[in-house]
Design an enzyme around this catalytic site. Structure first.
Site, mmCIF file in Angstrom:
data_model
loop_
_atom_site.group_PDB
_atom_site.id
_atom_site.type_symbol
_atom_site.label_atom_id
_atom_site.label_comp_id
_atom_site.label_asym_id
_atom_site.label_seq_id
_atom_site.Cartn_x
_atom_site.Cartn_y
_atom_site.Cartn_z
ATOM 1 N N LEU A 98 103.013 31.198 34.935
ATOM 2 C CA LEU A 98 102.246 31.085 33.699
ATOM 3 C C LEU A 98 101.203 29.989 33.828
ATOM 4 O O LEU A 98 100.073 30.118 33.387
ATOM 5 C CB LEU A 98 103.177 30.791 32.519
ATOM 6 C CG LEU A 98 104.009 31.971 32.065
ATOM 7 C CD1 LEU A 98 105.029 31.553 31.028
ATOM 8 C CD2 LEU A 98 103.115 33.068 31.499
ATOM 9 N N VAL A 145 97.150 30.031 33.475
ATOM 10 C CA VAL A 145 96.291 29.200 32.639
ATOM 11 C C VAL A 145 95.217 28.543 33.482
ATOM 12 O O VAL A 145 94.078 28.409 33.054
ATOM 13 C CB VAL A 145 97.117 28.159 31.850
ATOM 14 C CG1 VAL A 145 96.210 27.188 31.128
ATOM 15 C CG2 VAL A 145 97.999 28.867 30.847
ATOM 16 N N SER A 146 95.567 28.162 34.712
ATOM 17 C CA SER A 146 94.505 27.540 35.506
ATOM 18 C C SER A 146 93.439 28.559 35.908
ATOM 19 O O SER A 146 92.292 28.197 36.130
ATOM 20 C CB SER A 146 95.068 26.785 36.711
ATOM 21 O OG SER A 146 95.955 27.597 37.411
ATOM 22 N N ASP A 185 95.578 44.434 15.147
ATOM 23 C CA ASP A 185 95.113 43.966 13.841
ATOM 24 C C ASP A 185 93.656 44.384 13.614
ATOM 25 O O ASP A 185 92.818 43.566 13.239
ATOM 26 C CB ASP A 185 95.292 42.445 13.742
ATOM 27 C CG ASP A 185 95.340 41.966 12.290
ATOM 28 O OD1 ASP A 185 95.532 42.813 11.393
ATOM 29 O OD2 ASP A 185 95.170 40.763 12.064
ATOM 30 N N LYS A 222 88.147 28.246 16.477
ATOM 31 C CA LYS A 222 89.363 28.643 15.771
ATOM 32 C C LYS A 222 90.494 27.692 16.096
ATOM 33 O O LYS A 222 90.791 27.441 17.255
ATOM 34 C CB LYS A 222 89.743 30.060 16.194
ATOM 35 C CG LYS A 222 91.006 30.591 15.593
ATOM 36 C CD LYS A 222 90.990 32.100 15.607
ATOM 37 C CE LYS A 222 92.231 32.660 16.239
ATOM 38 N NZ LYS A 222 92.127 34.087 16.483
#
Ligand SMILES: *[C@@H]1O[C@H](CO)[C@@H](O)[C@H](O)[C@H]1NC(C)=O
Ligand SMILES: *[C@@H]1O[C@H](CO)[C@@H](O)[C@H](O)[C@H]1NC(C)=O
Ligand SMILES: *[C@@H]1O[C@H](CO)[C@@H](O)[C@H](O)[C@H]1NC(C)=O
Ligand SMILES: *[C@@H]1O[C@H](CO)[C@@H](O)[C@H](O)[C@H]1NC(C)=O
Ligand SMILES: *[C@@H]1O[C@H](CO)[C@@H](O)[C@H](O)[C@H]1NC(C)=O
Ligand SMILES: *[C@@H]1O[C@H](CO)[C@@H](O)[C@H](O)[C@H]1NC(C)=O
Ligand SMILES: *[C@@H]1O[C@H](CO)[C@@H](O)[C@H](O)[C@H]1NC(C)=O
Ligand SMILES: *[C@@H]1O[C@H](CO)[C@@H](O)[C@H](O)[C@H]1NC(C)=O
Ligand SMILES: *[C@@H]1O[C@H](CO)[C@@H](O)[C@H](O)[C@H]1NC(C)=O
Ligand SMILES: *[C@@H]1O[C@H](CO)[C@@H](O)[C@H](O)[C@H]1NC(C)=O
Ligand SMILES: *[C@@H]1O[C@H](CO)[C@@H](O)[C@H](O)[C@H]1NC(C)=O
Ligand SMILES: *[C@@H]1O[C@H](CO)[C@@H](O)[C@H](O)[C@H]1NC(C)=O
Length: 652
Positions: free
Chosen positions: A342, A346-347, A484, A391
Site C-alpha cells: 500500500l 502511495v509513493s 455516487d 477538498k
C-alpha cells in the site's frame, strides 16, 4: 424341508443387506424431496413463500460469510440481519462454528417432468445453482457444502440432463434445497414460515424446539416423531428466534478496526487522543525525512481513520481484502506485506501528483474561511496564481487517490495533488477548479440571474457524463464503479462541458457486496438497497436518473421524499401520441419554449427507461448508452462541429 430352510436363509440375508444399505444412507430421506401441489386442493398452500434455512458455518471454507453469501447468492447484510450478526462481530472476521445463520430463501413448488416414465412430480424447494469444482459429486456437495439441506437424489431429479458419474468441472448444477410453505390453516394459527433444519446427532425434537422457540406440538405434527440423524425437518415459526451469537475475538491480523466496533456513537473527529499523538509524532518526522514519509503519514492518518466514518472505513478494509484475493485472517507477515504494498502504491501517487504544503493550502483558502467554501468540505483557493478546488477529507483519501491515479479522461475532474495536515490528520485533495459549478445548481438552484440550460447543452452534458462512465467502466482494470453519480457530482466547465467529480465512494472491482449502504437517495439502484451488490449497473441506474433531471428539470427526490424515477412508468405509458403529450407536460417548461422536435426528447427518455430497469441485467451498458445518445445527437448535427469526439477524450 432343507430347501425351505435355504430359502428362509436367503430371505434373511436379503433383509440384512437391505437393512445394511438403509444404514448406509441413514439420514438422507429416501426420496428426492418433499412433494407439493401447485393446484387448488383442499390443503391450500400458497407458493412461492419466503422461508429460512438454518446453516452452520463450517471449516475450512465456510467460516467466511463472503463464501456463504456467494454460495446462496445473497448479500451479506441480509444474512447478517436475519441472523442478528451485526452487533456481535465485524463482518470481516471469520465466523465461529457455533454461529447460527438464517438464510432467507424463496420456496417454490417446482414441477419436474420425467420423460422416461412420462410422469410429472412437484417438489417444494428453492433452486440454487452451483458450479462444479474438481472432485465434487452431487453427494459431496449436498452433504458438505449444503449440509444435507438437500440430497443427491433430489439433485439428480432436478438435473435430468447431467450424468452424476461424469460431471464436467465448471458445469452449473441446480441444488434444490428443501423447504416448505405454510398452509392456509397454519397461517391462521400464527405460523408465518418454516425454518429448514438438519437434525444433528445429539438433537432431540424437544431440544430443537426449545432452541428455536418453536411449538413442540407443531414440530411433531409437521415432521412426525421419529427423526433420523441428518434428516431435514421443518420448524414452524412465527418469527425468527432471539439467538445471541457467540462473540468472536478478532484475530491479531491486520484488523486495525477490530477493537472499536461500538465507539461509532462518538461522533466527532477527536475522540481518540492516542491516535492523534501518533499522527503528530509522525508529522514531526516528516519535516526531517521529507517526501516519502508524507506518504506514510498519509497512509497512517487516512487509513487509520481519525474519528468519523469508521463504519465506512471498515467496509473499505473489508473490500480491499476481498479484492486482494479474499484471504481472510491475514497473518501478521502477510499484513506487513500488504502494508508495504500500500505504501508503494502511495509513493506511486507521489510521483504523479504534486504534494502541496499544508501552509500553502491554508493560505490559499484563508484558513478554510467560509467565504472560500464552495460546498460541503470543498473550498476554492489560489495557489501560485492557479485556481483549485480543495477538498478536506477526514477519512480515507487513499481510495480516491488510488482510483484517480488510474483514471485520466477529459470528462473526469482532474486531481492535481494533495496535502496532509500532521496536526489533525486531515487530508486535502487538490483538484482542477471547474468554473461553472454543478449541474445540480444549474437545474435546480434558484439563481434567476443565470440563464437556463438549453436542450442542446443538456444533451451534450448527458453525453459527456455517459462518456466519463463508459471510460471508468470499460477502460479501467479492475473496473471502477463510481457509486455516487448525481447531478451535484457533475461539474460544468467554461464551455459548459461536463466533468464527473467525487470519487470518494468509488470502488474498484465488480460484484462486491458492501455492508453499509452509501450513495444518495433518489439515485440508488434498488438491488443495491436490498443486497448491497455493487456493479457498474448501479451507475447506469443513477445515470438514468440524471437523464430524467435533464429532461424534466425536477430534482431526483422531491420534498415529500418521492423519487423522480418512479415517474417514468407514468410518463411513458400509453400510445405513442399519449406518451408524447405526457412527456411534454412533464418536461422542463423552459425547453418547451425552444423549438425542438419531440423525437430527440423521446429518444433520451427511451435511454432513461432502459437505464432504470429494476432488473440490473436488463439495463444497457454505458457503451450502448453512449451509442444511442449520440444518435440523438445526430438529430442536432449543428453542435457536433466543435469536435465532440476530440474534446471528450482529450488527455491532459
Ligand atoms: C383455483 O383455481 C381456479 C380456477 O381453476 C382459480 O380461479 C382460483 O384462483 C384458484 N384458487 C387458488 C387459491 O389458487
Ligand atoms: C381453500 O381455499 C378455498 C378458496 O380459496 C376455500 O374455499 C377452502 O375452504 C380452502 N380450504 C381450506 C382447507 O382452507
Ligand atoms: C472460501 O474462501 C477461501 C478463502 O477465504 C477460499 O480459499 C475458498 O476457495 C472459498 N471457498 C469457496 C467454496 O468459495
Ligand atoms: C460452541 O458452543 C458450545 C456450547 O454452547 C460450547 O461448549 C463450545 O465451546 C462452543 N464452541 C466454540 C468453538 O465456540
Ligand atoms: C450429512 O449427512 C451425512 C450422512 O448422511 C453425514 O455423513 C454428514 O456429516 C452430514 N453433513 C453435515 C454437514 O452434517
Ligand atoms: C423417471 O422415471 C423412471 C421410472 O419410474 C425412474 O427410473 C427414473 O429414475 C426417473 N427419472 C428421474 C430423473 O426422476
Ligand atoms: C428449479 O429448477 C427446476 C429444474 O430445472 C425448474 O423446472 C424450475 O422451474 C426451477 N424453479 C425456479 C423457481 O426457478
Ligand atoms: C453428544 O452427546 C454425548 C454425550 O451426551 C457427547 O459425549 C458427545 O460428544 C456429543 N456429540 C456431539 C457431536 O455433540
Ligand atoms: C419410532 O420410534 C419408536 C419409539 O420411539 C421406535 O420403537 C420405532 O422403532 C421408531 N421407528 C422407526 C422407523 O425408527
Ligand atoms: C441479538 O444478539 C444480542 C447479543 O449478541 C442479544 O442481546 C439480542 O437479544 C439479540 N437480538 C435478537 C433480536 O435476537
Ligand atoms: C425476543 O426479543 C424480543 C425483543 O427483542 C422480545 O420481545 C421477545 O419476547 C423475545 N422472544 C423470545 C422468545 O425470547
Ligand atoms: C495476539 O496479540 C497478543 C498481544 O498483542 C499476543 O500476546 C498474542 O501472541 C497474539 N496472538 C497471535 C496469534 O498472534
Amino acid at each position: 424341508m432343507i430347501k425351505e430352510h435355504h430359502n428362509m436363509l436367503l430371505l434373511l440375508l436379503l433383509l440384512l443387506l437391505l437393512l445394511l444399505s438403509l444404514q448406509h444412507v441413514q439420514g438422507q430421506p429416501l426420496t428426492p424431496g418433499y412433494t407439493c401441489t401447485n393446484t387448488n386442493t383442499t390443503i391450500n398452500t400458497t407458493f412461492p413463500c419466503t422461508t429460512y434455512l438454518y446453516y452452520r458455518p463450517t471449516p475450512p471454507n465456510f467460516l467466511d460469510l463472503a463464501n456463504i453469501s456467494d454460495m446462496f447468492n445473497i448479500g451479506r447484510p441480509t444474512i447478517a440481519q436475519s441472523s442478528n450478526l451485526s452487533s456481535s462481530l465485524s463482518l470481516s472476521t471469520p465466523l465461529s462454528p457455533n454461529t447460527s445463520l438464517f438464510i432467507p430463501i424463496t420456496c417454490s413448488c417446482n414441477t419436474i417432468s420425467n420423460s422416461t416414465s412420462n410422469s410429472i412430480s412437484s417438489y417444494s424447494s428453492s433452486n440454487f445453482t452451483y458450479k462444479i469444482k474438481p472432485g465434487d459429486t452431487f453427494y459431496l456437495v449436498s452433504t458438505q457444502n449444503f449440509q444435507n439441506l438437500t440430497n443427491y437424489m433430489a439433485v439428480e431429479v432436478f438435473n435430468p440432463t447431467l450424468i452424476p458419474e461424469n460431471l464436467d468441472v465448471g458445469v452449473d448444477v441446480i441444488f434444490p434445497l428443501f423447504c416448505k410453505c405454510p398452509t392456509e390453516a397454519q397461517l391462521r394459527n400464527g405460523v408465518r414460515f418454516f425454518v429448514t433444519y438438519v437434525f444433528q446427532p445429539n438433537d432431540t425434537l424437544p431440544s430443537v424446539a426449545e432452541k428455536f422457540g418453536a411449538d413442540l406440538g407443531g414440530v411433531v405434527s409437521t415432521n412426525g416423531a421419529n427423526i433420523s440423524v441428518y434428516e431435514t425437518i421443518f420448524l414452524p415459526m412465527s418469527r425468527l428466534p432471539n439467538i445471541s451469537q457467540p462473540v468472536v475475538v478478532p484475530t491479531n491480523g491486520s484488523t486495525n478496526s477490530g477493537g472499536n466496533t461500538n465507539s461509532s456513537g462518538g461522533g466527532g473527529g477527536d475522540d481518540d487522543d492516542g491516535r492523534k499523538r501518533v499522527v503528530i509524532g509522525l508529522g514531526v518526522v516528516v519535516g526531517v525525512l521529507g517526501v516519502v514519509l508524507v506518504g506514510v503519514v498519509l497512509w497512517v492518518c487516512c487509513r487509520g481513520g481519525v474519528g468519523l466514518e469508521r463504519e465506512r472505513e471498515r467496509e473499505r478494509d473489508e473490500n480491499v481484502r476481498r479484492f486482494d484475493g479474499g484471504k481472510k485472517g491475514l497473518s501478521s507477515a502477510a499484513a506487513a506485506a500488504e502494508e508495504m504494498s500500500l505504501m508503494a502504491d502511495v509513493s506511486d501517487c507521489l510521483d504523479k501528483y504534486r504534494v502541496f504544503g499544508i501552509e500553502e493550502v491554508k493560505e490559499a483558502t484563508g484558513g478554510f474561511d467560509s467565504s472560500c467554501l464552495i460546498h460541503g468540505s470543498v473550498f476554492k483557493g489560489f495557489i501560485g496564481g492557479e485556481c483549485y478546488a480543495i477538498k478536506r477529507m477526514k477519512w480515507n483519501a487513499y481510495e480516491e487517490l488510488k482510483i484517480l491515479q488510474k483514471v485520466n479522461h477529459g470528462n473526469l475532474v482532474k486531481l492535481e495533488g494533495f496535502s496532509v495536515d500532521p496536526d489533525d490528520g486531515n487530508c486535502y485533495l487538490v483538484y482542477e477548479y471547474v468554473e461553472n459549478g454543478s449541474l445540480d445548481a444549474w437545474l435546480h438552484g434558484d439563481r434567476p440571474s443565470k440563464k437556463k440550460l438549453d436542450w442542446k447543452t443538456r444533451l451534450r452534458i448527458g453525453i459527456d457524463v455517459a462518456n466519463a462512465l463508459q471510460y471508468i467502466h470499460e477502460h479501467t482494470r479492475p473496473t471502477v464503479v463510481h457509486k455516487d453519480v448525481k447531478s451535484s457530482n457533475i461539474l460544468l466547465d467554461g464551455n459548459m462541458r461536463a466533468k464527473l467529480a467525487n470519487f470518494g465512494l468509488a470502488r474498484s472491482g465488480c460484484n462486491a457486496i458492501t455492508m453499509h449502504i452509501v450513495g444518495t437517495q433518489g439515485y440508488i439502484a434498488p438491488e443495491y438497497l436490498i443486497d448491497g451488490v455493487v456493479t457498474t449497473k448501479m451507475d447506469v441506474f443513477a445515470f438514468g436518473v440524471v437523464l430524467l433531471e435533464l429532461v424534466s428539470g425536477r430534482e431526483a427526490i422531491d420534498e415529500e421524499g418521492r423519487v423522480l424515477w418512479s415517474d417514468i412508468d407514468i410518463v411513458l405509458n400509453g400510445t405513442d401520441g399519449e406518451k408524447n403529450e405526457k412527456v411534454k407536460g412533464w418536461m422542463d417548461e423552459t425547453l418547451l419554449r425552444e423549438d425542438l422536435t419531440i423525437d430527440g426528447v423521446m429518444n433520451v427518455m427511451a435511454v432513461a427507461l432502459a437505464c432504470l430497469q429494476k432488473d440490473p441485467s436488463r439495463r444497457p451498458n454505458m457503451v450502448e448508452v453512449v451509442y444511442t445518445l449520440c444518435k440523438t445527437n445526430d438529430l442536432y448535427s449543428d453542435f457536433s462541429e466543435d469536435g465532440l469526439s476530440v474534446t471528450t477524450v482529450s488527455a491532459r
